[in-house]
Design a protein around this motif. Structure first.
Motif, short mmCIF file in Angstrom:
data_model
loop_
_atom_site.label_atom_id
_atom_site.label_comp_id
_atom_site.label_asym_id
_atom_site.label_seq_id
_atom_site.Cartn_x
_atom_site.Cartn_y
_atom_site.Cartn_z
N THR A 13 0.82 -1.20 0.00
CA THR A 13 0.00 0.00 0.00
C THR A 13 0.86 1.25 0.00
O THR A 13 1.84 1.34 0.75
CB THR A 13 -0.91 0.03 1.25
N GLU A 14 0.51 2.24 -0.84
CA GLU A 14 1.22 3.51 -0.86
C GLU A 14 0.31 4.61 -1.39
O GLU A 14 -0.73 4.35 -1.97
CB GLU A 14 2.48 3.42 -1.73
N LYS A 104 -2.76 -3.51 -2.89
CA LYS A 104 -3.04 -4.81 -3.47
C LYS A 104 -3.97 -5.64 -2.59
O LYS A 104 -4.54 -6.63 -3.06
CB LYS A 104 -1.74 -5.60 -3.70
N THR A 105 -4.11 -5.26 -1.32
CA THR A 105 -4.77 -6.15 -0.37
C THR A 105 -6.07 -5.64 0.22
O THR A 105 -6.91 -6.44 0.63
CB THR A 105 -3.82 -6.48 0.79
N SER A 106 -6.27 -4.31 0.32
CA SER A 106 -7.42 -3.79 1.05
C SER A 106 -7.98 -2.52 0.41
O SER A 106 -7.23 -1.79 -0.25
CB SER A 106 -7.03 -3.46 2.50
N PRO A 107 -9.25 -2.23 0.65
CA PRO A 107 -9.79 -0.94 0.22
C PRO A 107 -9.02 0.20 0.87
O PRO A 107 -8.52 0.07 1.99
CB PRO A 107 -11.24 -0.98 0.73
N MET A 206 -3.79 19.62 3.57
CA MET A 206 -3.91 18.53 4.52
C MET A 206 -4.31 17.28 3.76
O MET A 206 -5.14 17.33 2.84
CB MET A 206 -4.96 18.83 5.59
N ILE A 207 -3.71 16.16 4.15
CA ILE A 207 -4.02 14.87 3.53
C ILE A 207 -4.47 13.90 4.61
O ILE A 207 -3.84 13.81 5.67
CB ILE A 207 -2.80 14.28 2.78
N GLY A 208 -5.56 13.19 4.37
CA GLY A 208 -5.99 12.09 5.21
C GLY A 208 -5.96 10.82 4.38
O GLY A 208 -6.33 10.83 3.21
N TYR A 209 -5.50 9.72 4.98
CA TYR A 209 -5.39 8.47 4.21
C TYR A 209 -5.62 7.28 5.14
O TYR A 209 -5.25 7.28 6.32
CB TYR A 209 -4.03 8.37 3.52
N VAL A 210 -6.26 6.25 4.60
CA VAL A 210 -6.61 5.10 5.42
C VAL A 210 -6.66 3.83 4.57
O VAL A 210 -7.01 3.87 3.39
CB VAL A 210 -7.98 5.33 6.13
N LYS A 211 -6.30 2.73 5.21
CA LYS A 211 -6.41 1.40 4.61
C LYS A 211 -7.41 0.60 5.40
O LYS A 211 -7.37 0.57 6.63
CB LYS A 211 -5.05 0.73 4.62
N GLY A 212 -8.36 -0.03 4.71
CA GLY A 212 -9.41 -0.77 5.40
C GLY A 212 -8.93 -2.11 5.95
O GLY A 212 -7.85 -2.57 5.66
#
Length: 212
Positions: A13-14, A104-107, A206-212
């Motif tokens: 993830t990136e 590759k793995t999560s929303p 501002m940046i917000g980012y998340v992996k499910g």
């Protein structure tokens, strides 16, 4: 312009930022589009939205390291997805920047916003009173943008419509840093999901980012 910033979240993830300094024609020349996409871009041409659309697609190509056609569609909930490549994606843009997150793995979900004082006027529309009560100190505007970007990132990651930022997404108190994470929860009906949302200030964005 090359990629302005890139961050690896884990091995799968990136996310990256692209500063849009090119003309629309220069960006367009870097893409391969099908006929439907070409028709769509003609409707957008000469607008800032057109530059944003092109910028996110160019950045997506750079991150996927491909010169081939990328079949990127949008589902019934407005969430972009790749038809034939094994990646979850999220796209965002604000003024001079495009942002893309892939996994590759999560929303995933990402949001970028230029920091402006007007956020204070609308804060009550996307935050609960108890959340607003935790926003104190001289970095109040930045903290409110962390909250907006975090909720938008969670919304995009979840990928379903009919989610209220104020009613369905809760943020737990956090101490503002330029680059950190906070805890969030999405509750709607039988859905109850905990998220750890990263955030960072980049220049006056501002940046917000998340992996499910």
């Amino acid at each position: 312009m090359a990629i302005a910033y890139r961050q690896q979240i884990d091995e799968d993830t990136e996310f990256a930022l692209w500063k849009i300094e090119e003309s629309a024609d220069e960006l367009y020349q870097q893409l391969k589009l099908d006929e439907d996409e070409k028709a769509y871009t003609r409707k957008l041409s000469k607008s800032k939205r057109y530059l944003h659309w092109l910028g996110t697609r160019v950045l997506l190509r750079k991150m996927l390291k491909t010169e081939e056609y990328i079949d990127c569609k949008v589902d019934a909930h407005g969430k972009p997805y790749l038809v034939s490549l094994p990646y979850h994606i999220s796209l965002s843009h604000s003024f001079d920047y495009a942002a893309v997150m892939i996994s590759k793995t999560s929303p995933v979900g990402i949001d970028i916003e230029q920091i402006k004082e007007k956020v204070e006027r609308i804060a009550g529309k996307f935050m609960r009173p108890e959340e607003l009560a935790t926003i104190t100190g001289h970095k109040k505007i930045e903290q409110l943008y962390v909250c907006w970007c975090a909720k938008e990132a969670v919304y995009k990651c979840y990928g379903q419509k009919e989610v209220s930022f104020a009613d369905n997404i809760t943020l737990y108190p956090f101490t503002f840093q330029h680059h950190d994470a906070l805890q969030a929860k999405l509750q709607k009906g039988d859905v109850n999901i905990d998220y750890e949302v990263g955030y960072m200030q980049y220049e006056d964005y501002m940046i917000g980012y998340v992996k499910g």
